[in-house]
Design a protein around this motif. Structure first.
Motif, mmCIF file in Angstrom:
data_model
loop_
_atom_site.group_PDB
_atom_site.id
_atom_site.type_symbol
_atom_site.label_atom_id
_atom_site.label_comp_id
_atom_site.label_asym_id
_atom_site.label_seq_id
_atom_site.Cartn_x
_atom_site.Cartn_y
_atom_site.Cartn_z
ATOM 1 N N LEU A 90 0.814 -1.221 0.000
ATOM 2 C CA LEU A 90 0.000 0.000 0.000
ATOM 3 C C LEU A 90 0.847 1.271 0.000
ATOM 4 C CD1 LEU A 90 -2.721 -1.094 2.583
ATOM 5 C CD2 LEU A 90 -2.939 -1.016 0.082
ATOM 6 N N LYS A 91 2.095 1.145 0.420
ATOM 7 C CA LYS A 91 3.014 2.296 0.471
ATOM 8 C C LYS A 91 2.356 3.495 1.174
ATOM 9 C CE LYS A 91 5.731 0.751 -3.416
ATOM 10 N NZ LYS A 91 6.193 -0.364 -2.702
ATOM 11 N N ILE A 92 1.907 3.241 2.386
ATOM 12 C CA ILE A 92 1.200 4.248 3.181
ATOM 13 C C ILE A 92 2.153 5.371 3.563
ATOM 14 C CG2 ILE A 92 0.007 4.628 5.382
ATOM 15 C CD1 ILE A 92 -1.071 1.712 5.031
ATOM 16 N N THR A 93 1.721 6.586 3.319
ATOM 17 C CA THR A 93 2.539 7.771 3.603
ATOM 18 C C THR A 93 2.340 8.231 5.047
ATOM 19 O OG1 THR A 93 0.807 9.344 2.988
ATOM 20 C CG2 THR A 93 2.255 8.538 1.207
ATOM 21 N N GLY A 94 3.227 9.108 5.484
ATOM 22 C CA GLY A 94 3.077 9.703 6.809
ATOM 23 C C GLY A 94 1.777 10.473 6.929
ATOM 24 N N GLN A 95 1.372 11.137 5.857
ATOM 25 C CA GLN A 95 0.117 11.903 5.847
ATOM 26 C C GLN A 95 -1.083 10.966 5.990
ATOM 27 O OE1 GLN A 95 -0.349 14.345 2.353
ATOM 28 N NE2 GLN A 95 -1.832 15.672 3.355
ATOM 29 N N GLU A 96 -1.043 9.829 5.319
ATOM 30 C CA GLU A 96 -2.125 8.848 5.449
ATOM 31 C C GLU A 96 -2.151 8.257 6.861
ATOM 32 O OE1 GLU A 96 -2.723 6.994 1.029
ATOM 33 O OE2 GLU A 96 -0.807 6.603 2.029
ATOM 34 N N TRP A 97 -0.979 8.028 7.427
ATOM 35 C CA TRP A 97 -0.902 7.522 8.795
ATOM 36 C C TRP A 97 -1.565 8.508 9.757
ATOM 37 C CZ3 TRP A 97 -0.042 3.155 11.326
ATOM 38 C CH2 TRP A 97 0.214 3.205 12.696
#
Length: 134
Positions: A90-97
């Protein structure tokens, strides 16, 4: 007749044992209710829809409930993938976290989870960040 297994941990502040976080949260039914709301919330959050969810909602709710019960001292065993294996693609970003944490906070507030239990839950969630988000 049903037997109830209580999980306790040592409370260094008071020098006594206190019920596990699982028990303080009300056990599996209360945890499942909160997870139900939380998963519904993150599944429609436009900040998170960038990463389409590829698992059925009901199964996702089951696994998250199972994991939270296990992580908080309940008798359940988590049977899902590792956090890394479940999220790496998913390559979750810091912003998504951060959006995920915001949704989590909204759910905790909706159910009036006490501050001490919120802090313990957030510590559990934050302990998974390195395996989930970049």
């Amino acid at each position: 007749m049903f037997s109830v297994i209580r999980h306790y941990h040592f409370d260094a502040k008071n020098g006594a044992e206190k019920p596990s976080l699982y028990d303080r949260l009300g056990g599996v039914y209360s945890i499942a209710t909160v997870i139900d709301d939380f998963i519904d919330r993150i599944m429609v959050d436009p900040r998170l829809i960038v990463n389409p969810h590829r698992v059925p909602r009901a199964g996702f709710k089951y696994l998250v409930t199972e994991m939270v019960c296990w992580a908080t001292g309940g008798p359940q065993k988590y049977t899902g993938k590792s956090m890394y294996d479940a999220h790496a693609h998913l390559k979750i970003t810091g912003q998504e976290w951060e959006a995920f944490l915001d949704d989590f906070q909204q759910t905790l507030d909706k159910f009036a989870v006490p501050a001490e239990e919120q802090a313990e839950l957030k510590a559990i969630v934050n302990s998974t960040r390195a395996e989930i988000a970049g």
